[in-house]
Design an enzyme around this catalytic site. Structure first.
Site, PDB file in Angstrom:
ATOM      1  N   GLY A  53      -6.054  -7.364   3.088  1.00 55.77           N
ATOM      2  CA  GLY A  53      -5.848  -6.529   1.912  1.00 55.77           C
ATOM      3  C   GLY A  53      -7.030  -5.708   1.441  1.00 55.77           C
ATOM      4  O   GLY A  53      -6.990  -5.142   0.356  1.00 55.77           O
ATOM      5  N   TRP A  55      -8.153  -2.852   2.522  1.00 55.41           N
ATOM      6  CA  TRP A  55      -7.880  -1.415   2.391  1.00 55.41           C
ATOM      7  C   TRP A  55      -7.029  -1.139   1.150  1.00 55.41           C
ATOM      8  O   TRP A  55      -7.216  -0.137   0.475  1.00 55.41           O
ATOM      9  CB  TRP A  55      -7.218  -0.855   3.670  1.00 55.41           C
ATOM     10  N   ASP A  79       2.912  -5.899   5.594  1.00 54.68           N
ATOM     11  CA  ASP A  79       2.389  -6.747   6.673  1.00 54.68           C
ATOM     12  C   ASP A  79       3.420  -7.803   7.010  1.00 54.68           C
ATOM     13  O   ASP A  79       4.226  -8.189   6.174  1.00 54.68           O
ATOM     14  CB  ASP A  79       1.074  -7.405   6.274  1.00 54.68           C
ATOM     15  N   ASP A  95       8.449  -5.922   8.901  1.00 54.73           N
ATOM     16  CA  ASP A  95       8.109  -5.444  10.232  1.00 54.73           C
ATOM     17  C   ASP A  95       8.066  -3.911  10.193  1.00 54.73           C
ATOM     18  O   ASP A  95       9.020  -3.279   9.743  1.00 54.73           O
ATOM     19  CB  ASP A  95       9.216  -5.935  11.181  1.00 54.73           C
ATOM     20  N   ASP A 120      -4.931  -0.256   9.491  1.00 52.46           N
ATOM     21  CA  ASP A 120      -6.134  -0.849  10.083  1.00 52.46           C
ATOM     22  C   ASP A 120      -5.748  -2.018  10.984  1.00 52.46           C
ATOM     23  O   ASP A 120      -6.548  -2.902  11.258  1.00 52.46           O
ATOM     24  CB  ASP A 120      -7.077  -1.309   8.954  1.00 52.46           C
ATOM     25  N   LYS A 160      -6.613   2.915  13.004  1.00 54.01           N
ATOM     26  CA  LYS A 160      -7.626   2.414  13.932  1.00 54.01           C
ATOM     27  C   LYS A 160      -7.193   2.674  15.377  1.00 54.01           C
ATOM     28  O   LYS A 160      -6.023   2.529  15.714  1.00 54.01           O
ATOM     29  CB  LYS A 160      -7.773   0.899  13.725  1.00 54.01           C
TER      30      LYS A 160
END
Lengths: 292, 992
Positions: A53, A55, A79, A95, A120, A160
């Site tokens: 968490g 970000w 998530d 999901d 990320d 990322k």
């Protein structure tokens, strides 16, 4: 190994604890913003693969400055894993490959679309670089796929990436959806790590593109304008981000930093939850082969 | 094709009489029986091979990896070198392939998004595609043939394995229970078995709850079973990567380098470690063999055998008393000392025991066996002394040769040195050496220097040099000559607290072992009276006892309660026996026995446990693995230099350091396949990762190897290449082991970690070093992670000269070169600065500062090269930003310190990630990067610096950390790139 070893080994790990971030990666997003102004005018943001968490923490803190009324700022964190609650962040445990998750996000924004989507997420790395790079690129494309459902035209997507042998395939896929694609590496990301971030600006899907979750987005193949080897490879611009005065994640710093007079050890902000190897240690301890 | 490719071995397969191994994009073929290398072929250009699937007719092999697949034909009738023929260029699919299956002339492929694709092989066209709803990324999968169609087993990241019939919407089974990613699935329908392995360290065996009377390849069978997890098995300490189901076992391999053999009831039958702590990526079986491929680049054949195949064990009964000590003799019989003053001799063949009364006064008894294992000496503390000899021929008997009383005071230790000398140590460090020559005579007497526990733990003699080497209880090694009471040389604290466990002397070399997990090597030159510590080898178990064979290849010891036999040549454990530990009485030896007209090497182990004498015989042929390709570094290689020795131009040497904390000197024979002939000559350990190394040649055939890395460690070794017949032997001496921050002991004293005060200094890694030689002095420039540039000198002693804190961030590179008759140092940082320093009169420098700085980029400089020509400097740097920058630097009016940038060239179009290697060779520039490409450019300075792209090639090595030049000829350059493995490629100079 002493308690302070980790603090010494990694300046950002230590700073994260001192500043109350759940993970050192918070600095990466802050530094990306310093360079690319990705938070400018953003009121609705989505944090994909958000756990633990950090970000989302950065988003709450930064986006509040964009609105006169704090309630106008909406942040949704998605998530698969449960994540400790964060004030001002709506959590969806779901999901990212499911349409229902996309719908939940839109619902949260009262039918409006997001200005910014960040991701990320990183997979379980195997140690085989090509597999890890592929799985990471698929994670990113899954994030991109849900992003095509929830991001407004002109919006920004940050994610990322692993810069491995086939990263140019991913770039060429991203370039289909965004006008500007840049690779950036924050000072808080180690020089020795293959991690970097793509900053994709001005979302403009190909004309006639209909978001679709049934078929996963796949990366491209090598072709004439993006050859496997040679001068025609699809390479996007790179820049380093992070203030010049910022700490450098490769440098080893003393415990008492410049300008400080004392050091105090701080516990991590958020302990990890349920790693897969949790209850294995005991089981293997008793193990022995009988010779008979 | 590259000249040598060594990287993760990600696929292995038995095929008739062959073994196939996928190394990078190449298939390597070996003969299964002889283990010899037959051929290799580049098959999946630009892609690692992850699997081989053999067609039913056994003539075609499907080779797949990543998104590619192709088919290879094996032509047995052809020469070995031409036996593989690729049927078509690899087909590129749109997704990653996990499992493949032949169905006649079509193949079924399972992709990472749980899609089954069916391809027609002859036309290479996609026939059909069947997606599953469960389309999140899979880490593993398996296609199982059904008579109706294909069954799909999908290993998800969500810790379940999903089984469905290809094309069906609803899955048949969901195997739940694992707590992490599923890394492998195997299935043997005929045995009603499914085996899965996972991130959660477990192996799970699944079976139908009740087995239906249906053929297991029918859909009916799969629809009518209820699959349950029968066994949840833990044997691995890390993630379990692969498994296979053999005729009688389940074999699992993991990231911890361990191979576990289980029976179908989940009992762990054997556990052994291979691949030097690297991950094992691939496993296959055939009859009684296993083959594994690992992260150490090795391919190993193992006998697929368990304890019942390779071990015979018995318990020896003695009628009188309790056994106290046991020994194994030359004729493989057992000498037993009991608690009732008897020495017993047990003959294994006849199972007969003979007892000899010792009439000892004291219960403190000493027992020792000579090197030849025929002479047994036994004494009590008060000097009652017997020597027995085992007969060499005929009926085995133990003959009492000496029965006497010695008057040496209280005897504390007794050891044979060789076969003729007994070294007895009594109180006050009095050492008496008795020689046996039909009678005992006092041969020499020595004095052991005072220490806390003043007695000996091991002894050896070299009659040629007339020296005795004795190890004492405090860990010291003392060298004595006859005639002098005091040692002529003492090595202090060589083997920690318990003293050396064994000493062997062979051709001027003394080798000692100890309970500090190490073997140490000394060089003895009795003519010049020089005794030097050379180096150490660290083993994987803490208690190292002795060598078992004459070649010093098998060494034994203990790891906690487990007896370990270790193969030095292959760096792997051969045998582990949970016998209870080294504190009990035990003995082991390697010998050859004759069984059914053939000679077999065995290991004999005897130990006392619960007052029982356990005697075990291990058959080495069923135990010892065989390397098809020898492994080396198990993790990334951070630094590598190539060395060629003038005495032998058929060999190239590779000196490399890596993340696995080892520094290795390896060789490869260029006349044969280099990957097959590649072997580690010596392996050294650092405390942490080895990040950098440099070589300084010494005359005539040697090198100084200077290495640095984590924990701020710098080591210097003197390496000699000695020609011995046809072989070149590598001999090395550790000269310097230096920790910038001091050893733990120096830093913290004797405080325990609990009351240790916090150390406020930064932790430091040596990021790069470079070296210059000035007459006899060596100057070492170390760029450190704490932003400090440290300068040391070495000339017999290692000294700190000075340091500079000019840089404010981590220094990534240090690079020395000659310019205008001066030595120049260039340093490069994570902020993209390259600073130039003038090296002169370093001793008087307190505030050393650079004379010239170039800001190359915002991010780190990961590679640097220079070339000096016409009094100008060409500086090439590569960085984290994918860019290659060339700076053409010119001094103003020939004045060094007035260096200025004349012109620059830059490009970031050729690599897509960090540039980790850059070289300037003649008018060529070479670069390499994490993106696994090697690029060749040609530079010129006609109108300022300019650079022209020539060619680019792909490398199989992932995570490339740099490159070194092997050879430059008129038309090509040979370079070695290194990272996760290493690869030697030849790049044509004149390509367009």
């Amino acid at each position: 190994m002493g308690k302070t070893s980790k603090d010494k080994r990694d300046i950002y790990y230590r700073l994260a604890k001192e500043e109350g971030w759940r993970a050192r990666s918070a600095f990466k997003l802050l530094q990306i913003n310093e360079e690319h102004n990705i938070f400018e005018g953003v009121l609705r943001a989505v944090d994909l693969c958000a756990a633990p968490g950090s970000w989302s923490q950065v988003l709450t803190k930064s986006l509040r400055q964009n609105a006169a009324n704090v309630d106008d700022v909406k942040i949704v964190a998605v998530d698969l894993q449960a994540m400790a609650a964060l004030p001002g962040v709506k959590q969806i445990q779901g999901d990212i490959t499911k349409v229902s998750t996309a719908n939940e996000i839109i619902q949260e924004f009262k039918g409006l679309k997001a200005d910014l989507v960040v991701c990320d997420g990183a997979p379980d790395v195997t140690g085989l670089h090509d597999i890890d790079e592929y799985v990471q690129s698929q994670l990113l494309l899954a994030a991109l796929n849900i992003t095509t459902h929830v991001l407004k035209v002109g919006g920004v997507f940050v994610a990322k990436i692993f810069r491995g042998k086939d990263v140019s395939l991913l770039y060429s896929q991203l370039k289909q959806f965004f006008e500007y694609v840049t690779v950036t590496k924050p000072k808080s990301s180690r020089n020795s790590s293959i991690e970097a971030f793509v900053v994709c600006q001005n979302y403009s899907p190909p004309s006639g593109y209909i978001p679709n979750m049934v078929n996963p987005l796949l990366d491209h193949k090598y072709c004439d304008f993006n050859q496997f080897t040679g001068p025609n490879r699809f390479i996007v611009p790179f820049n380093a981000c992070g203030d010049l005065s910022a700490y450098d994640s490769d440098t080893s710093y003393p415990l008492i930093l410049e300008g400080q007079t004392m050091y105090e050890y701080k516990e991590p902000v958020q302990e990890p939850i349920n790693p897969p190897y949790k209850d294995i240690i005991d089981k293997t301890k008793k193990l022995q082969i009988k010779n008979s | 094709m590259p000249l040598m490719t060594r990287t993760d071995v990600t696929a292995v397969k038995f095929f008739d009489n062959y073994v196939l191994a996928g190394i990078g994009s190449q298939v390597n073929v070996f003969d299964k029986n002889s283990g010899s290398f037959l051929c290799k072929k580049e098959v999946l250009t630009g892609q690692k091979i992850y699997g081989f699937v053999i067609s039913k007719c056994r003539q075609r092999i499907l080779v797949f990896g990543g998104k590619k697949f192709t088919v290879v034909k094996v032509k047995v009738e052809c020469l070995d070198t031409d036996m593989l023929e690729r049927c078509f260029e690899p087909v590129v699919c749109n997704d990653w392939l996990l499992s493949c299956l032949w169905c006649g002339d079509t193949i079924a492929l399972l992709t990472a998004h749980n899609v089954v694709q069916k391809w027609d092989v002859s036309s290479q066209t996609l026939v059909s595609e069947h997606a599953s709803k469960d389309n999140s990324i899979l880490y593993s999968g398996l296609l199982v043939p059904l008579c109706e169609d294909v069954l799909v087993m999908a290993g998800t990241v969500f810790s379940e394995s999903i089984i469905h019939k290809c094309g069906d919407k609803v899955p048949l089974h969901r195997l739940r229970g694992h707590k992490g990613v599923i890394f492998s699935i195997s299935c043997e329908p005929d045995k009603n078995l499914i085996v899965t392995t996972s991130d959660d360290r477990s192996v799970r065996i699944w079976s139908p709850k009740t087995i239906p009377m249906l053929p297991s390849n029918s859909l009916d069978y799969w629809q009518n079973i209820d699959i349950v997890c029968k066994y949840e098995l833990y044997g691995h300490q890390a993630r379990v990567m692969r498994n296979c189901i053999t005729n009688s076992y389940v074999v699992s391999v993991g990231e911890d380098s361990v191979i576990c053999i289980w029976d179908f009831e989940g009992k762990l039958l054997k556990k052994n470690t291979a691949h030097q702590n690297g991950c094992i990526w691939a496993v296959d079986y055939s009859d009684n063999l296993l083959v594994t491929g690992g992260g150490d680049s090795g391919v190993i054949l193992h006998p697929l055998a368990t304890n019942k195949h390779y071990c015979e064990s018995q318990i020896i009964n003695i009628d009188v008393g309790m056994p106290k000590r046991v020994l194994l003799t030359a004729r493989r019989n057992v000498v037993i000392l009991n608690d009732e003053d008897d020495l017993m001799y047990y003959i294994i063949d006849s199972k007969k025991t003979t007892a000899y009364k010792l009439s000892h006064e004291s219960t403190y008894k000493l027992l020792s066996l000579s090197s030849c294992k025929q002479m047994v000496a036994v004494a009590d503390m008060n000097g009652k002394f017997d020597v027995f000899a085992e007969s060499c021929k005929n009926e085995p008997v133990l003959v009492n040769l000496i029965d006497t009383k010695l008057h040496l005071g209280k005897i504390l230790s007794m050891h044979w040195a060789g076969n003729r000398h007994l070294v007895l140590c009594s109180e006050d460090g009095n050492i008496n050496v008795l020689a046996y020559n039909n009678n005992t005579e006092l041969y020499a007497s020595f004095s052991l220097p005072a220490c806390k526990e003043r007695w000996l733990t091991s002894a050896a003699v070299d009659m040629k040099a007339n020296i005795f080497v004795l190890g004492d209880r405090c860990g010291n090694i003392n060298v004595y000559v006859k005639g002098k009471r005091d040692p002529i040389k003492t090595f202090i604290k060589v083997h920690g607290r318990y003293g050396p466990t064994s000493i062997t002397i062979k051709n001027n070399h003394v080798v000692t072992t100890g309970r500090d997990g190490a073997i140490k090597y000394f060089h003895v030159d009795s003519i010049s009276n020089q005794f030097n510590y050379m180096n150490r080898k660290d083993l994987e178990f803490p208690w190292v006892e002795k060598f078992l064979d004459k070649d010093d290849n098998l060494i034994c010891g203990f790891q906690e309660r487990v007896f370990v036999v270790y193969n030095m040549r292959d760096s792997c454990k051969v045998l582990e026996v949970a016998c209870g530990g080294g504190h009990r009485s035990w003995d082991a030896q390697r010998c050859i026995i004759k069984t059914k007209d053939k000679f077999e090497p065995i290991i004999q182990l005897v130990y006392v446990k619960n007052s029982d004498i356990n005697l075990q015989t291990y058959f080495l042929n069923k135990l010892m693995s065989r390397n098809l390709i020898k492994g080396s570094h198990s993790k990334e290689i951070n630094c590598l230099k190539v060395y060629k020795d003038s005495q032998d131009n058929t060999k190239s040497f590779y000196i490399s350091g890596g993340e696995d904390t080892t520094l290795r000197i390896s060789s490869a024979d260029i006349r044969h396949d280099m990957n097959i002939t590649f072997r580690d000559e010596v392996v050294f350990k650092h405390l942490s990762s080895v990040r950098t190394l440099k070589l300084v040649p010494t005359i005539p055939n040697g090198l100084l190897v200077i290495s640095g890395g984590g924990r701020a460690q710098i080591n210097i070794k003197n390496v000699q290449f000695i020609k011995n017949a046809d072989e070149i032997e590598v001999e090395s001496q550790e000269l310097v082991e230096y920790l910038v921050k001091g050893t733990d002991k120096e830093r913290k004293g004797n405080q325990s970690w609990k009351n240790c005060t916090v150390d406020f200094d930064p932790e430091t890694r040596i990021m790069d070093i470079d070296v210059i030689k000035d007459n006899e002095d060596l100057f070492i420039f170390a760029g450190c992670s704490d932003a400090v540039l440290r300068i040391f000198s070495f000339n017999n002693t290692f000294k700190t000269i000075t340091e500079s804190k000019y840089h404010k961030t981590c220094i990534l590179k240090t690079h020395c070169f000659r310019f205008l008759d001066k030595d120049i140092l260039a340093t490069a940082t994570t902020r993209g600065n390259v600073a130039f320093w003038l090296i002169d009169d370093l001793h008087s420098k307190d505030n050393w500062e650079p004379f010239f700085i170039v800001k190359t980029r915002e991010s780190g400089v990961n590679s640097i090269a220079t070339k000096v020509f016409d009094n100008n400097i060409l500086l090439a740097t590569g960085g984290d930003d994918n860019s290659i920058l060339l700076h053409f630097l010119k001094p103003n009016q020939g004045e060094l310190t007035s260096l200025a940038i004349e012109s620059t060239w830059s490009s970031s179009n050729y690599h897509s990630s960090q540039i980790t290697g850059i070289l300037i060779v003649e008018d060529l520039l070479l670069s390499t990067s994490i993106d696994q490409r090697i690029t060749l450019f040609k530079w010129n300075i006609e109108n300022g610096i300019d650079c022209e792209y020539k060619t680019q090639m792909y490398s199989n090595v992932a995570d490339i950390q740099g490159m070194d030049v092997l050879d430059v000829s008129s038309d090509s350059i040979k370079v070695c790139v290194f990272g996760k493995g290493l690869e030697v490629v030849s790049i044509p100079k004149h390509s367009n």
